[in-house]
Every structure is written in C-alpha cells, then in structure tokens.
Design a protein around this motif. Structure first.
Motif, PDB file in Angstrom:
ATOM      1  N   ASP A 199      25.157 -18.136  64.427  1.00  0.00           N
ATOM      2  CA  ASP A 199      23.938 -18.719  63.840  1.00  0.00           C
ATOM      3  C   ASP A 199      22.776 -18.531  64.805  1.00  0.00           C
ATOM      4  O   ASP A 199      21.684 -18.107  64.409  1.00  0.00           O
ATOM      5  CB  ASP A 199      24.148 -20.200  63.531  1.00  0.00           C
ATOM      6  N   GLN A 237      19.530 -16.139  64.246  1.00  0.00           N
ATOM      7  CA  GLN A 237      18.149 -16.668  64.297  1.00  0.00           C
ATOM      8  C   GLN A 237      17.287 -15.757  65.177  1.00  0.00           C
ATOM      9  O   GLN A 237      16.148 -15.437  64.838  1.00  0.00           O
ATOM     10  CB  GLN A 237      18.137 -18.068  64.903  1.00  0.00           C
ATOM     11  N   GLY A 239      27.528 -24.564  63.502  1.00  0.00           N
ATOM     12  CA  GLY A 239      28.651 -24.038  62.718  1.00  0.00           C
ATOM     13  C   GLY A 239      29.446 -25.165  62.109  1.00  0.00           C
ATOM     14  O   GLY A 239      29.574 -26.241  62.707  1.00  0.00           O
ATOM     15  N   ASP A 261      22.590 -29.333  57.930  1.00  0.00           N
ATOM     16  CA  ASP A 261      23.090 -28.758  59.179  1.00  0.00           C
ATOM     17  C   ASP A 261      22.643 -29.628  60.354  1.00  0.00           C
ATOM     18  O   ASP A 261      21.560 -30.208  60.339  1.00  0.00           O
ATOM     19  CB  ASP A 261      22.657 -27.294  59.319  1.00  0.00           C
ATOM     20  N   LEU A 301      24.491 -19.486  56.667  1.00  0.00           N
ATOM     21  CA  LEU A 301      25.431 -20.569  56.981  1.00  0.00           C
ATOM     22  C   LEU A 301      26.546 -20.636  55.929  1.00  0.00           C
ATOM     23  O   LEU A 301      27.724 -20.793  56.270  1.00  0.00           O
ATOM     24  CB  LEU A 301      24.694 -21.909  57.055  1.00  0.00           C
ATOM     25  N   GLY A 316      22.429 -23.516  67.944  1.00  0.00           N
ATOM     26  CA  GLY A 316      23.234 -22.839  66.932  1.00  0.00           C
ATOM     27  C   GLY A 316      24.140 -23.858  66.274  1.00  0.00           C
ATOM     28  O   GLY A 316      24.540 -24.856  66.903  1.00  0.00           O
ATOM     29  N   ARG A 324      18.307 -18.787  56.034  1.00  0.00           N
ATOM     30  CA  ARG A 324      19.377 -19.249  56.938  1.00  0.00           C
ATOM     31  C   ARG A 324      20.483 -19.961  56.165  1.00  0.00           C
ATOM     32  O   ARG A 324      21.661 -19.880  56.532  1.00  0.00           O
ATOM     33  CB  ARG A 324      18.774 -20.187  57.991  1.00  0.00           C
TER      34      ARG A 324
END
Lengths: 154, 370
Positions: free
Chosen positions: B302, B306, B285, A50, B203, B283, B199
């Motif tokens: 996201d 968090q 995506g 990410d 995702l 954040g 997390r």
C-alpha cells in the motif's frame, strides 16, 4: 434484565439455531405471523475504514440473511419484527425476526424469548472471557527489560 | 488463445473425478474429515481461503479445502464461484476496526503502547522443530489441552477493544493528517480495474490477493527493489463486530462478527514542498481471517503504491498495474492451469510454421551449395 433491542439478534445467533427455531415455531402456532417480505439470504459487501487514512474500502463479502415479519396476537396486539444477520440461513433469520417482534411488542411468548436472549448473552460473554484469556496469558511485561542492558534491542 | 472442442474425453473426465475421490478416501480407515476439524484445527489454512476467496464463510472454506484436498487456490476459486451465484443484498455501513475484539495485538514501534501488547496465539517465538508427539496424539490428551488452558488462565479485567497505536503518533503530529475521501469505495467484484485506480480499489484487490503472490511483491520491495523500510506500528488480530441496520428500527446492531487481521506500518518520512512539517508515511493492510504475512505484505505494498501513484513507479512494487493485476490467485492460477488444456490447433500451427521455416532454410542452403 432487559437487554436493548439492538443486542437481541447477536445474542440469539450465539445459540444453536435449532433452539431459536424451536421457540419461534412454538410461538408461530399461537400467534399469527405474516411475512412483510420473503426471508432471503445472499451477500453483503463489507465496508471498512482503513486504519491509516480513514478511507473506506471493501475488504470482501459476508453472507447475510434477512427477514421481516408482522406478528399478531389472539388479543389483537400487533408488532413488526426483523432480523439481519451474518448468516446464510434465511429461515433462521425469520425465526429471529419472529422473536424480535414478540419481544418488542411484549406479545405472548416474550418471556421465554427474553430468557433465550439472556442465555445467548451468557454464551457471548463466556466466549469473550475465553478470548480475553488468550490475551491475559500472553501479555508482554516490559518492566523487566528496563532493568537490564538494552544493547540487544533493535 | 485458441481452443478446440474435442469429443471422446467424457469418460476420462468422469474417471478423473472418481480417481480424485479415490485418492481422497483410500487408505483412510478413519472417519472422513469433518468441516469443524478443518475449520478449527487447520484454522490458518481456512483463513487463507476466506481471504483469498473474498468471502467470509469459514465453514464453506473448510468444505472447499476438503473437496479440493487442501489446494488453497482451488478452494478460493470454489468460494468465488459460490459467491457469484448469490444475490448482493447490501453494502454495509463503514465499519471501524477500532471496535475489533482483539485476540492478538503487537507493536514493533514501541514497547509500551496504550492498552499493552499481547502476543496471542503465535508461532513467532517457537522453534521450528517438529513436534513428533503430535504424530500419534492421544485423543484424551488432545481434548484436555483447551480445558486446561481455560482452567489455568485467570480471568482478568481487560477492555473489549483497544486504541489504535497510530492515533498517538498522529496526535504528536508525526503522521500525515487524515483526509477521508468522499468518493465511494471501489467495488472490484463489479467493476474492472482501469488504471489509474483509486486507493480503495488497490486495498480491495490486495485484501483478496493470493498470500504468496502478495508476499513476493512485497518481498521484492523489502530486499531492495524499493525503499519502504517499514516499522509495524500495530498488528492486530481479532473479531470485528459487523454493524448493520435493524430492518425495523434502522438502528445499527451487531449482526455478526468476522475474524480480521490488520496492520499499519510507518515508513520513511518525507518532506513537503510547502511550509508543512515532514511526517512519516503510512501503509495499511487487512484481510479476512488470521493471516499476518498477508496483512504486513499488503501494508508495505500500500505504501509502495502510494509512492508510485504520486511520483511515478521506480520499481515493480510501486507500479499499480504490475502489482494489482498479478496478485490475484484465481486469475493467475487460472492462467497457469489453462496451459494444461488442449492447444492442439495452435500447436499444430506452430509446428507447421517451424517446418516451413526449416524447409525454406534448407532450400536456401542447398541452392547456395549448388
């Protein structure tokens, strides 16, 4: 032009599968091809890093096809070849694996195989040129903005 | 939920399939849609299906759209069903999206970003007026569009990929440090979500969520049921080379590429309890295909999640269970659609109870009046 082995599969994938299969079939008639494992197709889970915290996560799945062969020439030269491609055609992967072995071992047929790879590279380069044109045509030029009143900027 | 097996519907069900095919083909004196037409000309629709189906296979996504006559939920369902029949051959090494071959790259945080901003193909600046000439498009003129674009656009020297915008912010110390998790990524296709989830599970769930569902959740945060207040540091669309090990040499090689949309948002900064300086929050995506609304929505959520995981949720979009269990299109569509299935037994039971209750009340009333 000798392209590194790691670029062969991507180049061959850029060409119509029929062309790759045709050459592999022709070479298979002249060489002994043994499957190390049966060619197979399935899915791979795509692991991405990410962009915010560099944690890995799975964005989804991709089709993958895999083949591994040993090719032996009439003169007794032998080489192992393989292919792992984002595709769902196992026989296409096998064709690439055969060409991979032929080129890696410089077996008979390596010249036309490398010619095919080079043509695939050209197709890839042309595709990349076309994509870059999407960028070229839409590059934002902020130099004019600086000369004007910026009050409307958010 | 109670269902009852019923007989006698087979002919009707077969007829329903034929009727659907009839509607797909009637009135079409033209050729049937080709998969290439759907994949190319309805590329954004195809993008939705590959991401919501969780399988990057644009040709099969196009097929699913053709089969289900444009229903994205059903098409994603079909893609998921297809994937469930296939063996899992591998988990890829971790791919770095900095290698993406961008076809669009923008930032709303800075005018000048390293490498420049490129709008790419977008309707962001288009007037939402119908282009009536497309109703009767001349095939020759249609074919000429791509040719003239390529002919008229000069070739320029551009890099194959671009640096990440947030790298410069991080270098300035304005972002939290990277602390890569050593934990393996969570596989939502094999393991159920049992809360709290890591997390990576969030995702993955959002990456294949239904676009509208994800947008609705994120929109609630944008409108006031939350306080992310995002700025898009970078939104990029491009082709990510998939690097897999060569079966013989083990060396990483490009095995193919996938179209991906990725977004990083910078959100409100937060202080720290210790001596550390405050930093912006972030954040993230991303999804298969070209789907910017989805990537932005995911990035906002996201960040919201968090916050919810750290401090406890103060609104729905910060609640992992609420968000993650309600954004999947196949799950939610399935639940909604199941109400169309026969519920004769349960409804009969409801009616019996209602009648009994009514009878008892009427009996009481009559006893009271006598």
């Amino acid at each position: 032009m000798n392209l590194p082995r790691k670029e062969w599969a991507a180049a061959l994938c850029a060409l119509p599968a029929s062309e790759v299969k045709h050459l592999a079939n022709v070479l298979s008639g002249e060489l002994e091809v043994r499957d190390v494992a049966l060619p197979h197709a399935g899915l791979g889970l795509l692991n991405l890093r990410d962009g915010a915290f560099e944690e890995s996560y799975f964005i989804g799945e991709i089709p993958v096809a895999r083949a591994e062969v040993i090719v032996r020439s009439a003169g007794g030269m032998e080489e192992r070849g393989g292919a792992l491609i984002v595709d769902d055609r196992a026989q296409f992967a096998r064709s690439i694996a055969i060409l991979d072995a032929v080129m890696a071992g410089k077996l008979p047929g390596s010249v036309p195989a490398m010619t095919l790879v080079q043509r695939g590279m050209e197709v890839r380069q042309q595709k990349q040129i076309e994509r870059k044109k999407l960028l070229t045509a839409t590059r934002v030029d902020f130099s004019l903005l600086g000369q004007e009143d910026d009050e409307d900027e958010e | 939920m109670s269902y009852v097996a019923i007989k006698g519907g087979k002919a009707a069900i077969d007829g329903a399939a034929s009727a659907s095919e009839y509607l797909r083909s009637k009135g079409s004196l033209d050729e049937p849609l080709t998969l290439a037409m759907i994949e190319e000309q309805l590329r954004l629709l195809t993008s939705r299906v590959v991401s919501e189906g969780g399988l990057y296979h644009p040709r099969l996504a196009a097929l699913a759209l053709k089969q289900f006559q444009g229903d994205t939920l059903e098409a994603a369902f079909a893609l998921r069903a297809y994937r469930s029949t296939k063996p899992r051959l591998l988990e890829s090494p971790v791919q770095d999206t900095a290698n993406m071959r961008c076809i669009r790259r923008i930032s709303s945080a800075f005018k000048e970003v390293p490498g420049g901003q490129y709008l790419g193909a977008t309707y962001d600046y288009a007037l939402r007026l119908l282009q009536l000439d497309l109703a009767n498009e001349d095939p020759a003129a249609f074919k000429a569009v791509a040719k003239s674009f390529l002919r008229d656009t000069p070739e320029t020297e551009l890099p194959d990929n671009f640096p990440k915008v947030i790298d410069s912010l991080r270098a300035e110390g304005l972002l939290p440090p990277v602390a890569p998790s050593r934990a393996a990524a969570f596989d939502i296709t094999r393991d159920p979500l049992v809360f709290p989830v890591p997390r990576s599970a969030a995702l993955a769930t959002m990456a294949r969520a239904e676009t509208g569902g994800l947008l609705a959740m994120a929109y609630s945060n944008m409108r006031g049921y939350g306080d992310v207040h995002p700025t898009v540091a970078e939104l990029r669309v491009g082709y990510l080379p998939v690097m897999l090990p060569h079966p013989v040499t083990g060396e990483l090689m490009e095995a193919g590429e996938v179209l991906v949309t990725e977004c990083e948002v910078v959100a409100m900064y937060e202080g720290t309890n210790g001596d550390e300086l405050p930093t912006f929050t972030l954040g993230y995506g991303a999804c298969f295909g070209h789907n910017e609304v989805k990537a932005i929505s995911m990035a906002i959520l996201d960040r919201a999640l968090q916050k919810g995981m750290q401090d406890g949720p103060t609104n729905p979009s910060e609640d992992p269970e609420f968000v993650l269990l309600h954004v999947d299109g196949v799950d939610s569509m399935g639940f909604a659609s199941h109400y169309k299935m026969p519920h004769y037994v349960t409804f009969q039971s409801d009616m019996d109870r209602l009648r009994t209750t009514q009878q008892k009340m009427q009996q009481k009333e009559s006893e009271a009046t006598t």
